[in-house]
Write an enzyme that holds these catalytic residues in place. Structure first.
Site, PDB file in Angstrom:
ATOM      1  N   TYR A   1      -8.901   6.141  -3.852  1.00 11.06           N
ATOM      2  CA  TYR A   1      -8.452   4.950  -3.745  1.00 11.06           C
ATOM      3  C   TYR A   1      -7.162   4.818  -3.000  1.00 11.06           C
ATOM      4  O   TYR A   1      -6.543   5.817  -2.811  1.00 11.06           O
ATOM      5  CB  TYR A   1      -8.721   3.853  -5.010  1.00 11.06           C
ATOM      6  CG  TYR A   1      -7.875   4.158  -6.311  1.00 11.06           C
ATOM      7  CD1 TYR A   1      -6.798   5.240  -6.547  1.00 11.06           C
ATOM      8  CD2 TYR A   1      -8.218   3.587  -7.554  1.00 11.06           C
ATOM      9  CE1 TYR A   1      -6.024   5.215  -7.767  1.00 11.06           C
ATOM     10  CE2 TYR A   1      -7.591   3.821  -8.537  1.00 11.06           C
ATOM     11  CZ  TYR A   1      -6.769   4.404  -8.860  1.00 11.06           C
ATOM     12  OH  TYR A   1      -6.018   4.776  -9.807  1.00 11.06           O
ATOM     13  N   GLU A   2      -6.671   3.596  -2.594  1.00 12.26           N
ATOM     14  CA  GLU A   2      -5.316   3.449  -1.757  1.00 12.26           C
ATOM     15  C   GLU A   2      -5.523   4.344  -0.312  1.00 12.26           C
ATOM     16  O   GLU A   2      -4.603   4.761  -0.102  1.00 12.26           O
ATOM     17  CB  GLU A   2      -4.316   3.918  -2.513  1.00 12.26           C
ATOM     18  CG  GLU A   2      -4.062   3.177  -3.697  1.00 12.26           C
ATOM     19  CD  GLU A   2      -4.064   1.478  -3.630  1.00 12.26           C
ATOM     20  OE1 GLU A   2      -3.707   1.283  -2.399  1.00 12.26           O
ATOM     21  OE2 GLU A   2      -4.010   0.785  -4.839  1.00 12.26           O
ATOM     22  N   GLY A   3      -6.940   4.389   0.142  1.00  8.83           N
ATOM     23  CA  GLY A   3      -6.908   5.492   1.112  1.00  8.83           C
ATOM     24  C   GLY A   3      -7.412   6.788   0.540  1.00  8.83           C
ATOM     25  O   GLY A   3      -6.661   7.523   0.151  1.00  8.83           O
TER      26      GLY A   3
ATOM     27  N   MET B   1       0.788  -1.080  -0.012  1.00  8.26           N
ATOM     28  CA  MET B   1       0.086   0.073  -0.108  1.00  8.26           C
ATOM     29  C   MET B   1       1.043   1.257  -0.003  1.00  8.26           C
ATOM     30  O   MET B   1       0.759   2.214  -0.891  1.00  8.26           O
ATOM     31  CB  MET B   1      -0.930  -0.011   1.306  1.00  8.26           C
ATOM     32  CG  MET B   1      -1.809   1.219   1.176  1.00  8.26           C
ATOM     33  SD  MET B   1      -3.256   0.996   0.078  1.00  8.26           S
ATOM     34  CE  MET B   1      -4.712   0.566   1.294  1.00  8.26           C
TER      35      MET B   1
END
Lengths: 597, 597
Positions: B439-441, B291
């Site tokens: 996305y990805e947090g 991530m």
């Protein structure tokens, strides 16, 4: 999920509680509409919007408009909804009773426009453009033309368009090429191609009446040689029945980012019969009559779409559970807390809320001036209203559409990944809201209109219609206590920055118009922030008084004060940034050689 | 029109001229790549991107991905482009040579990622996700798993995914339900549904290797009971050939706002065979390895798409004629001047330019630390690099994607009405860029990561890796003259605001974590603005020195100083607004009752 209920309580607050001291409130048109009638109209409009137009918003986006052999089909359900809308008298709401209109005050009508844009902004363009066309026709057309067209346009039996843009000219209409040649009978024959014509062709009405900018063969070059013409799709016979097709065809419809249920047409005029509206070569003036009304309405589009996005985000933030509150579990019966507990989600919701309540308050203020302008018994008030409307039109258009777009984007952010999926309905708000920052004059053009025309006009007369009440309010409340005190302080500071910026731009801009151009966008935003700050401070004051009186609506007034406090804490600081940007001047904007880009 | 040429000169500036004093420059990995080799790689990458990937960007958006009976088809041309990309060795660029990678330094690789995202961000996800998967596998997988999968993933013969999200949990992965049951042979059987899986199913590679977060039956609740598994679409045989289908199917693909050529899949795992990666219940740690890398890459997506939007806007602003310059006619041979002459258009172009050059400079700084972290010979440097990367990862992700999105929106604004039409290609940049903020947090999560984890870690150790060089630079240049002097002053002021904000948040946040949460987003932006300001001041200093030496590239260095000046004039003032917002605290964010929304 697309969620919308008209915010009737906040609308009534802006309409009746907030602007009582603005001097615009005694317009004759108001006398005919008592509170009870207005409430009934607003409630019925709210019902119609949520029940009829809202359900067609996402389906309309998915289906879009189609064109086959020049015939444009709106999405499933639009024709039936339009018929219901027209039959209910909603097309004729704000029009002159002389033509069958209901003469509703603009301050009420603009709130209903907000509802329509929130429910289905693509739909709003069909009646919306017609309203623009009737404004220009009523203001500049001959009695004969008006008699022939106004009643059917006002009722919505026919619809209208504004045919301005050509492929090579949008902002710079002086370049336009569509030609109009005078015939022996006093009519003209028009030939040319127009693009980006909203509702240029569709299946909702029997006839479409185009208002077309064109040039006669002997016209002067540039904008001084542009005339406005009325060109019907079908030329009506003397008895009002429809005659022949008039050489007006739709070449294609655009594939757009959003507003997919609104047909944006390439229109081809081939020897189409038309009639002059107003004087030859004075088309720009007639066009601006319509354009100014439309600019306020486009601002309302931003507000409306933003409000729907806000409500949809609130719905999701209460429904979606994810993570636990930093201050302890809030929903022990659920696997996680609803995301509305998280401060950063709150920040987004409060930002949207402050934008929308702020814009609504400013919008109603301007709409009250629109009413006063046309129907105040006092010529001084009419004059001041005209000045105020002139100043605020570009502000409403650009500020509301910018902030409405930001609100739509925040809604997607609240939804997270689900917001990016079409089924959620919220990404549509982003795509639909994006155009309002562009059409009817880009927001950059609005800013130039503000600093280049509206600000200097009459030695700052327009500005005084805004500066005077704001400075008076600050002075009157200098000794305020409680939550109002810091608001007055911050308002005073932002207002000071606005005054300084005004002086800077006026001074520098005289010597170098590019200085005004370089400051324009930041100046418009600064003025808009001060206008919202003024409205929020007033709202907090009014609300505090209601609470002190022991109002039965304490929750509403407390929320109003809380939202105002948020605005001053979190939104108004941008005024400082704008002031610093304006102060920096044009140097670094213009420094780069064109070749270096 | 979608226009893009890799900005090689600015890339080389960021790579070689700007960060020489950062102490990250002696990473071992750099020794193997001399300037000549790096230039050749960058130039070849630029060519490939403009010639192969860029032409598929708009057609890919129009066509989108399709699913029929579980088979997902990428748009026309994607398979051929992927084959060319893979055969050219571009998939393996940054991977470990042990697995067939080329071991390119991250600082060069991230520039190539920028090119790919600028040319075709949908395409970028196919190799991009694979890279994320190999990072996690290489870092945590068993030697046996690595031997079986790494070579084919690194080469791009097979592709990878990250299967995290489920319908009811994205941010809050502790809620996930996919189950993994241990079998007698040490493998697991996985059953569950995942959503939003980029490249979950497609036709570009023979096999797809899913990295799946799941829970074993006896796992603790929440994030402490999550394990990471490798689940191939086809289980490879011992000889490397593909065996049976593994119960992994694509239920559907999402209809999205943008990124339409990227297949976003609903993945169904039914008794699918999988193998544990790393320790049981330590899946979050393994997932974060992947991530964190991905978060920097997602930031680069924002930069890349923004750069393409900028170049497309510059193209149009030079081409489109409309109106005349306020300082006199510039193109007398044309009916109007190109719109780049207008200050408000310049303001938009300069804003985009400053965003992108600023982000690129910060991005290369962070990428140099990524290289130093893994391959500096000095343990002190490795430590400092790790701290700096930890701090800056959420900043790069959120800042770059926010500003990239703003740049895309400004490009549409420069195009005016034409920008809203799909054919123009620029509205696609808005739609494509929107997801990177999520996305990805989400960017809100990045901000919480910054204030909640990265800021307090080790008593502010991460922060010192950033604060120290900035304060040193301000001190060293306190006596600067010429255009650098006001930049140092403004940088010092913004840095002071950042230090004060840090202290405020640290103090208030200790007593009440909601205070940190309420400040998070504004704090991340403030830190990002200071990072860009630092890079721009350095860039101006370096450029002034080059000009003083009589560099033959005067135009480049002059433009760099002009862009830096614009940044300080027009962008950095936002730091003041952010500081004031942070100072206001959480009160007005949290004041409203949930019921009042």
């Amino acid at each position: 999920m697309q969620v919308y209920q008209a915010p009737l309580r906040d609308m009534r607050f802006a309409l009746r509680e907030l602007h009582g001291d603005d001097g615009f409130g005694d317009a004759a048109v108001l006398a005919e509409f008592d509170d009870e009638t207005v409430d009934a109209v607003l409630e019925e409009a709210a019902r119609l919007n949520t029940e009829v137009l809202l359900p067609l918003n996402r389906t309309g986006d998915e289906e879009g408009c189609r064109i086959e052999n020049g015939v444009v089909r709106t999405p499933e359900g639009f024709k039936a909804a339009y018929d219901q809308f027209r039959e209910g008298g909603w097309c004729a709401l704000a029009s002159d009773p002389k033509w069958g209109g209901q003469g509703l005050p603009e301050q009420v009508n603009k709130l209903i426009e907000e509802m329509i844009c929130a429910s289905n902004v693509s739909f709003s363009l069909y009646p919306g453009l017609t309203h623009g066309a009737t404004t220009a026709l009523d203001g500049h057309g001959s009695e004969e033309l008006k008699q022939a067209y106004m009643p059917k346009l006002v009722s919505g039996e026919w619809s209208g368009t504004m045919c301005l843009t050509e492929a090579h000219c949008g902002t710079d209409l002086g370049l336009l090429r569509t030609r109009a040649v005078l015939q022996g009978d006093g009519s003209y024959r028009l030939t040319g191609n127009k693009i980006f014509i909203s509702a240029g062709e569709h299946d909702l009405t029997d006839n479409i009446v185009h208002l077309v900018l064109a040039r006669t063969p002997d016209a002067p070059k540039g904008v001084k040689g542009i005339s406005l013409f009325l060109v019907p799709k079908y030329v009506p016979n003397a008895d009002g029945s429809l005659g022949n097709l008039n050489g007006v065809t739709c070449g294609n419809i655009e594939h757009k980012m959003g507003m997919k249920a609104s047909a944006t047409c390439q229109m081809i005029f081939e020897e189409s019969v038309g009639w002059l509206i107003g004087e030859p070569n004075k088309g720009m003036a007639a066009m601006f009559t319509m354009m100014n009304t439309e600019r306020v309405s486009v601002g309302i589009q931003g507000l409306g779409v933003g409000e729907a996005a806000y409500q949809s985000a609130v719905y999701y933030a209460k429904d979606r559970v994810q993570g636990r509150s930093l201050s302890g579990v809030k929903a022990p019966d659920k696997p996680a807390d609803p995301i509305i507990v998280h401060p950063d989600v709150r920040r987004m919701l409060m930002t949207m809320r402050a934008y929308l309540e702020g814009c609504r308050a400013v919008g109603v203020w301007v709409s009250r001036a629109l009413d006063a302008e046309t129907s105040s018994p006092d010529p001084e008030v009419r004059k001041r209203a005209t000045d105020f409307v002139a100043l605020m039109t570009p502000v409403v258009k650009a500020l509301f559409t910018d902030l409405g777009y930001d609100a739509a984007n925040l809604a997607v952010q609240v939804y997270g990944g689900h917001g990016y999926i079409r089924e959620s309905g919220v990404e549509q708000y982003v795509r639909d809201a994006r155009i309002a920052m562009i059409y009817e004059g880009t927001n950059g053009i609005q800013a130039l209109d503000l600093v280049g025309r509206k600000m200097p006009a009459g030695m700052g007369r327009n500005l005084r219609a805004f500066f005077h009440p704001v400075s008076q309010f600050i002075e009157d409340n200098a000794a305020a206590e409680g939550p109002l005190a810091p608001m007055i302080g911050a308002l005073g500071q932002a207002f000071g920055a606005l005054q300084l910026s005004t002086a800077t731009i006026a001074q520098k801009g005289l010597a170098d118009p590019e200085e005004a151009g370089a400051a324009a966008t930041d100046y418009l935003r600064l003025l808009g922030l001060v206008a919202m700050a003024y409205c929020f401070a007033k709202a907090a004051k009014v609300s505090a008084a209601k609470l002190a009186e022991g109002s039965g609506e304490a929750a509403f007034y407390k929320a109003k004060i809380a939202t105002a406090a948020f605005f001053f804490d979190r939104i108004l600081p941008d005024a400082t940034a704008r002031f610093l940007a304006i102060k920096a001047g044009k140097a670094s904007i213009m420094a780069l050689d064109e070749a270096a880009f």
